[in-house]
Design an enzyme around this catalytic site. Sequence first.
Site, PDB file in Angstrom:
ATOM      1  N   SER A  77      -0.488  58.014  90.870  1.00 41.35           N
ATOM      2  CA  SER A  77      -1.567  57.736  89.916  1.00 41.35           C
ATOM      3  C   SER A  77      -2.915  58.341  90.339  1.00 41.35           C
ATOM      4  O   SER A  77      -3.854  58.365  89.553  1.00 41.35           O
ATOM      5  CB  SER A  77      -1.714  56.233  89.696  1.00 41.35           C
ATOM      6  OG  SER A  77      -2.263  55.624  90.831  1.00 41.35           O
ATOM      7  N   LYS A 130      -7.477  52.859  92.974  1.00 44.70           N
ATOM      8  CA  LYS A 130      -8.008  53.511  91.780  1.00 44.70           C
ATOM      9  C   LYS A 130      -9.487  53.815  92.005  1.00 44.70           C
ATOM     10  O   LYS A 130     -10.105  53.302  92.934  1.00 44.70           O
ATOM     11  CB  LYS A 130      -7.889  52.580  90.551  1.00 44.70           C
ATOM     12  CG  LYS A 130      -6.458  52.244  90.118  1.00 44.70           C
ATOM     13  CD  LYS A 130      -5.765  53.411  89.443  1.00 44.70           C
ATOM     14  CE  LYS A 130      -4.337  53.086  89.074  1.00 44.70           C
ATOM     15  NZ  LYS A 130      -3.432  52.956  90.217  1.00 44.70           N
TER      16      LYS A 130
END
Lengths: 150, 429
Positions: free
Chosen positions: A70, A107
């Site tokens: 990701s 993230k």
Amino acid sequence: MKLSKKNIENKVSFHSFKQLNLDEIKLAEPLVPAGFPSPADDFIEMEINIQDYIVKNKEATFCVKVEGTSMTKAGINTGDIMIVDRSLNPKHNDIVLAVIDGEFTVKRLAVNNESIYLMPENDSFSPIQINESMDFQIWGIITHIIHKAR
Amino acid sequence: MGYHNTYNSQSQMIALVDCNNFYASCERVFRPELEKKPVVVLSNNDGCVIARSNEAKKIGIKMGEPAYKRKEEFKKYNVNVFSTNFALYGDMSSRVMSILKKNSKDIEIYSIDEAFLDCQDGDLDKYAKTLSKKVKKWTGIPVCVGIAETKVLAKLANQIAKKHTKSGVFILQKKEIIKKVLQKTAVEDIWGIGTRSAMLLNSYGINTAYQLICIDESWIRKKLSIVGLRIVHELKGIACLPLENKKQIKKNICTSRSLGKPTSDYNQLSQAVSTFAARCSEKLRKQESATTEIRVFLYTNPFNTKQKQYYGNIALKLSQATNDNQTLIKEALRGLKIIYKKEYIYKKAGVIVSKIIPKNQVQLNLFEDAKNTGKYQKISNVFDVINNNMGKDTIKIATQGFDSSWKMKQEQLSPSYTTRIEDILTVKI
């Protein structure tokens, strides 16, 4: 003896040294066998310490291994080791190791007008908006990513 | 009694910082899904409960309980059970202690999860709250802070912080509050008063700390000796126990374990004993001392009444004080040979080195070859360098063996997240 900041920002860098403390300089071996002394002798002990460069707050720094895709656009790939500093305060645009409902994730943190997003860096993933029903905390801030080049 | 005022001026305050449910908290840092869930940590060989999260305490799991007795509860309440991971706890402890050290004038590391700090008078409440927040943020370990004029009072303040405050911080400074606290503290809960002293005091009708400080001091001195009197002075706010920050040389070093599987096999025992002796020699070198006496012991399982019981134990004098692993292993094995009897099944073995002296006071033996001694010393140092850098037992003496069935059972061991690169936390992203 740290890398100077200015040079780090350029990708290829020469390194300069911080002011030397006399105590840190080891004297060369007193016994010099006959012959021409090596011109490199004057530079003995000037080593770069990667640990010092990467770890700013020893007590708060942890290594964490990555698995997943990701964050590939941020240069974070499976098998990389991230250096996580818990002592830093999170700010907009930091890459964070976060915990959502008991699960770890990495993230980019985006904060705007009182809403918080965790942004992936891979187009096939969607941003996560943090809401009040989530148990959300920031475990630490990623300061470095160690990637094996071969 | 001149020692009253020798130690400090009035402005000195002592903080006791204590990590909450330390071992359980260490496990949780790397397993955030266990937050608010019951967690227990078991002792060596997964024997007894030695740490509990608050949730595990609520279920009624007691400290020191044998794990097998609670198997059903563990299952019923989904208790997360861990084996002791000392590599992890040791590293987390040194992180916490290092932060405390940098934020205080002086520190006494009292145990793996507790430290006394010297903090100057000032805004103590703010100091304590900032410090505990910092430790929590930097390491993930929650702590409680109790501050008072003496160590004994700081210990009480910490108990109050733990049990009765939300912030985990309590400053025990005002005279009338100290009085109230002492009235509510049973003598057996005072730090430094042992069970026997407490029973003795109870038999004279002295049940609370407040009653204790109202008694004539000469009586206390007579009944509890100078040691007890110091505790009483500390309760009165007169500091008598200074911070002990110098590493003390241990007088005895013991390495012993319950064997993973009880055995009567001589080879396995000799591997275990060699390893224990090697561990003792490492510990001796770490504190820069040497030993003149080594003791080896083994025993059968005293709880297994069907088996024949035996306790073998021998002390060997060394001709010269040493800390090198070859000599110590050789001597330990010599001892083992003498006490080993093949007809018994052994449960536990160990090595104790005693009569320890600082290394620089070692006297050379007239009959010992000084050259050899130096050689062994160098070899031992090489062992230390390699094993410190590359992991325990990277190199070892061959008698330590490779069959490790005697080693401890650690079925629920968590990874050494902070001390081994192959064990670091992995996250899926």
